[in-house]
Design an enzyme around this catalytic site. Sequence first.
Site, PDB file in Angstrom:
ATOM      1  CG  ASP A   4      -2.028   0.969   1.136  1.00  0.00           C
ATOM      2  OD1 ASP A   4      -2.321   1.408   0.008  1.00  0.00           O
ATOM      3  OD2 ASP A   4      -2.619   1.300   2.174  1.00  0.00           O
ATOM      4  N   GLY A   5       0.348   2.341  -0.595  1.00  0.00           N
ATOM      5  CA  GLY A   5       1.031   3.633  -0.519  1.00  0.00           C
ATOM      6  C   GLY A   5       1.586   4.161  -1.831  1.00  0.00           C
ATOM      7  N   GLY A  52       0.003   5.607  -4.280  1.00  0.00           N
ATOM      8  CA  GLY A  52      -0.599   6.909  -4.588  1.00  0.00           C
ATOM      9  C   GLY A  52       0.061   8.014  -3.787  1.00  0.00           C
ATOM     10  CG  HIS A  61      -0.495   2.402  -9.329  1.00  0.00           C
ATOM     11  ND1 HIS A  61      -0.682   2.017  -8.020  1.00  0.00           N
ATOM     12  CD2 HIS A  61      -1.582   3.154  -9.640  1.00  0.00           C
ATOM     13  CE1 HIS A  61      -1.831   2.514  -7.578  1.00  0.00           C
ATOM     14  NE2 HIS A  61      -2.387   3.213  -8.538  1.00  0.00           N
ATOM     15  CD1 TRP A  93     -13.183  -5.239  -8.243  1.00  0.00           C
ATOM     16  CD2 TRP A  93     -12.677  -4.509 -10.293  1.00  0.00           C
ATOM     17  NE1 TRP A  93     -12.547  -6.261  -8.912  1.00  0.00           N
ATOM     18  CE2 TRP A  93     -12.230  -5.840 -10.181  1.00  0.00           C
ATOM     19  CE3 TRP A  93     -12.472  -3.834 -11.504  1.00  0.00           C
ATOM     20  CZ2 TRP A  93     -11.590  -6.517 -11.217  1.00  0.00           C
ATOM     21  CZ3 TRP A  93     -11.839  -4.510 -12.543  1.00  0.00           C
ATOM     22  CH2 TRP A  93     -11.403  -5.829 -12.387  1.00  0.00           C
ATOM     23  CG  LEU A 143       9.794 -16.678  -4.215  1.00  0.00           C
ATOM     24  CD1 LEU A 143       9.778 -16.646  -2.685  1.00  0.00           C
ATOM     25  CD2 LEU A 143      10.179 -15.301  -4.735  1.00  0.00           C
ATOM     26  NE  ARG A 153      -1.751  -9.788  20.106  1.00  0.00           N
ATOM     27  CZ  ARG A 153      -1.854 -10.999  19.611  1.00  0.00           C
ATOM     28  NH1 ARG A 153      -2.458 -11.188  18.458  1.00  0.00           N
ATOM     29  NH2 ARG A 153      -1.367 -12.040  20.246  1.00  0.00           N
TER      30      ARG A 153
HETATM   31  C1  IPE Z   1      -5.036  -2.739   0.094  1.00  0.00           C
HETATM   32  O1  IPE Z   1      -4.747  -1.438  -0.174  1.00  0.00           O
HETATM   33  C2  IPE Z   1      -5.050  -3.522  -1.183  1.00  0.00           C
HETATM   34  C3  IPE Z   1      -3.805  -3.524  -1.931  1.00  0.00           C
HETATM   35  C4  IPE Z   1      -2.659  -3.010  -1.577  1.00  0.00           C
HETATM   36  C5  IPE Z   1      -3.892  -4.198  -3.188  1.00  0.00           C
HETATM   37  P1  IPE Z   1      -5.890  -0.351  -0.294  1.00  0.00           P
HETATM   38  O2  IPE Z   1      -5.196   0.934  -0.623  1.00  0.00           O
HETATM   39  O3  IPE Z   1      -6.939  -0.775  -1.256  1.00  0.00           O
HETATM   40  O4  IPE Z   1      -6.489  -0.343   1.173  1.00  0.00           O
HETATM   41  P2  IPE Z   1      -7.398   0.755   1.896  1.00  0.00           P
HETATM   42  O5  IPE Z   1      -8.542   1.080   1.012  1.00  0.00           O
HETATM   43  O6  IPE Z   1      -6.534   1.965   2.108  1.00  0.00           O
HETATM   44  O7  IPE Z   1      -7.804   0.104   3.177  1.00  0.00           O
HETATM   45  C1  IPE Z   2      -1.526   0.298  -3.453  1.00  0.00           C
HETATM   46  O1  IPE Z   2      -1.282   1.673  -3.445  1.00  0.00           O
HETATM   47  C2  IPE Z   2      -1.834  -0.220  -4.820  1.00  0.00           C
HETATM   48  C3  IPE Z   2      -3.222  -0.672  -4.995  1.00  0.00           C
HETATM   49  C4  IPE Z   2      -4.137  -0.713  -4.090  1.00  0.00           C
HETATM   50  C5  IPE Z   2      -3.587  -1.106  -6.324  1.00  0.00           C
HETATM   51  P1  IPE Z   2      -2.456   2.712  -3.407  1.00  0.00           P
HETATM   52  O2  IPE Z   2      -2.852   3.054  -4.806  1.00  0.00           O
HETATM   53  O3  IPE Z   2      -3.564   2.246  -2.554  1.00  0.00           O
HETATM   54  O4  IPE Z   2      -1.721   3.968  -2.729  1.00  0.00           O
HETATM   55  P2  IPE Z   2      -2.347   4.972  -1.673  1.00  0.00           P
HETATM   56  O5  IPE Z   2      -2.874   4.186  -0.542  1.00  0.00           O
HETATM   57  O6  IPE Z   2      -3.414   5.763  -2.382  1.00  0.00           O
HETATM   58  O7  IPE Z   2      -1.174   5.834  -1.289  1.00  0.00           O
HETATM   59 MG    MG Z   3      -3.987   2.465  -0.517  1.00  0.00          MG
END
Ligand code: IPE
Ligand code: IPE
Ligand code: MG
Length: 262
Positions: free
Chosen positions: A25-26, A28, A42, A74, A136, A189
């Site tokens: 995640d992260g 964006g 991405h 989606w 792997l 926790r």
């Molecule tokens: C979780 O990330 C899914 C993936 C990294 C593929 P999201 O960016 O979709 O999660 P939320 O919406 O912040 O919880």
């Molecule tokens: C994870 O990064 C990739 C996918 C969920 C596809 P994000 O696109 O969720 O990045 P943030 O959370 O917006 O920074």
């Molecule tokens: Mg995200």
Amino acid sequence: MTFTSTTAAIPEVRATPHHIAIIMDGNGRWARQRMLPRVAGHKRGVESVRAMVRACIERGVEHLTLFAFSSENWRRPAAEVDTLMELFVIALEREVEKLHQNGVRLRIVGDLERFGPRLNKLIADGEALTRNNNRLTLNVAANYGGRWDILQAVNRLLQERGASEPIAEADLASRLCLADTPEPDLFIRTGGEQRISNFLLWQLAYTELYFTETLWPDFNAAALDAAIDSYRKRERRFGRTSEQVTEAMQGAAVAEEKLVKP
Ligand code: IPE
Ligand code: IPE
Ligand code: MG
């Protein structure tokens, strides 16, 4: 091969994990900090995947599971979803051969039906080419959701046993112990461990997790407030982008204002 579950038997514990699972995640936010479009994040994310695969091979990790696209992603703007699908296609076209040369077995886990024929063909070909590799195993979770996974397992079982109708997510949710309770917003926790430990697996799907070193006997109202404060600072996106959440909140604020001042 089926492995024994951790609730049935105690698995071998090794200094190097056998299996590492990562929520990637992260992307964006990474792009945003650099004033770049989300897609740049991405693209950079794909490079991190490459680095992670290499690092896991070097360290002797046998299984790497990466969460690449959730069943809720989606909900993002169509343009971003399209870009992600395109990147997925490009990554498969470019990387499968290299993975194969490096002895990596590739597997895509998730509901593949929604991906269309082109992606499905690339996935099937990539899996077939690499199926006998054992250095792997790289599991890429795409259009994956923990709940979908539980459901598809139950339904497969029903089918094997000759049941006539499949089970829907709501069928299962409404029969769990806490069916009459909203899903937890915050999970805490105490005691420093960072694990779910087989607690509310289904219900914790989108719960904010808070881990603290504080031991339970020391955990008091002030500590609870710290957890709630941490919770309040988080942005709950439920698979969408940050921009979409902000827009929805602005929309809700306008609607509320209209309610107060008709
Ligand atoms: C979780 O990330 C899914 C993936 C990294 C593929 P999201 O960016 O979709 O999660 P939320 O919406 O912040 O919880
Ligand atoms: C994870 O990064 C990739 C996918 C969920 C596809 P994000 O696109 O969720 O990045 P943030 O959370 O917006 O920074
Ligand atoms: Mg995200």
